[in-house]
Design an enzyme around this catalytic site. Structure first.
Site, PDB file in Angstrom:
ATOM      1  N   HIS A 203       0.827  -1.208   0.000  1.00  0.00           N
ATOM      2  CA  HIS A 203       0.000   0.000   0.000  1.00  0.00           C
ATOM      3  C   HIS A 203       0.862   1.259   0.000  1.00  0.00           C
ATOM      4  CE1 HIS A 203      -3.939  -1.972   1.619  1.00  0.00           C
ATOM      5  NE2 HIS A 203      -3.393  -2.660   0.624  1.00  0.00           N
TER       6      HIS A 203
ATOM      7  N   GLU B   2       0.741   3.889   1.854  1.00  0.00           N
ATOM      8  CA  GLU B   2       1.176   4.283   3.191  1.00  0.00           C
ATOM      9  C   GLU B   2       2.412   3.499   3.613  1.00  0.00           C
ATOM     10  OE1 GLU B   2      -3.437   4.269   3.233  1.00  0.00           O
ATOM     11  OE2 GLU B   2      -1.812   3.156   2.273  1.00  0.00           O
TER      12      GLU B   2
ATOM     13  N   CYS C  88      -6.633   2.034   4.959  1.00  0.00           N
ATOM     14  CA  CYS C  88      -7.307   0.814   5.408  1.00  0.00           C
ATOM     15  C   CYS C  88      -6.961   0.604   6.882  1.00  0.00           C
ATOM     16  CB  CYS C  88      -6.873  -0.383   4.556  1.00  0.00           C
ATOM     17  SG  CYS C  88      -5.171  -0.926   4.814  1.00  0.00           S
TER      18      CYS C  88
ATOM     19  N   CYS D 217      -3.239  -0.410   7.414  1.00  0.00           N
ATOM     20  CA  CYS D 217      -2.316   0.722   7.271  1.00  0.00           C
ATOM     21  C   CYS D 217      -2.479   1.724   8.407  1.00  0.00           C
ATOM     22  CB  CYS D 217      -2.497   1.402   5.917  1.00  0.00           C
ATOM     23  SG  CYS D 217      -1.792   0.439   4.560  1.00  0.00           S
TER      24      CYS D 217
END
Length: 143
Positions: free
Chosen positions: A67, A69, A92, A95
């Protein structure tokens, strides 16, 4: 919205274009309290993994993708403690936990729209960020 939020959200949008994901491109910018960028990231496969047909399969893609992040944290050039992360999408839950562990104290994101909004539970994200004691600010994208 202050000018730095605008600038860093625009930068996150630019960084998101580096993603090869055909359905959802996510960008992240981490900035310190002095508005210096310390990390950038976008969603994609790890280094050395081909951007191939697996990007077309949501099931395969979700198993492999890093991801935005996570990439921003991994690519940071300074401490992320006390920093703000600017995102093209809300984080999410996984994260969100990563952000807490990295010491991120604030998340600024664009609220979900369109098809992404229909598959996202924003309240769940906001409640978890609150539990993690991470300040969250969502902005609606001006079209």
């Amino acid at each position: 919205m202050n000018k730095w939020d605008v600038r860093f959200l625009q930068m996150a949008t630019f960084v998101s274009t580096w993603s090869k994901d055909p359905s959802t491109q996510v960008g992240a910018v981490i900035a310190d309290k002095d508005n210096r960028m310390v990390g950038l990231g976008y969603n994609g496969f790890p280094r050395g993994v081909a951007d191939d047909h697996r990007l077309q399969s949501r099931e395969q893609k979700y198993k492999l993708v890093i991801h935005a992040e996570e990439n921003a944290i991994l690519n940071s050039t300074a401490t992320t403690h006390g920093c703000t992360i600017f995102l093209t999408h809300p984080p999410c839950l996984h994260c969100s936990g990563m952000l807490k562990q990295a010491g991120i104290s604030k998340v600024v994101f664009e609220e979900p729209t369109g098809a992404f909004k229909s598959r996202w539970n924003l309240d769940e994200t906001l409640n978890y960020l609150k539990e993690l004691e991470i300040e969250a600010i969502g902005y609606r994208r001006s079209e």
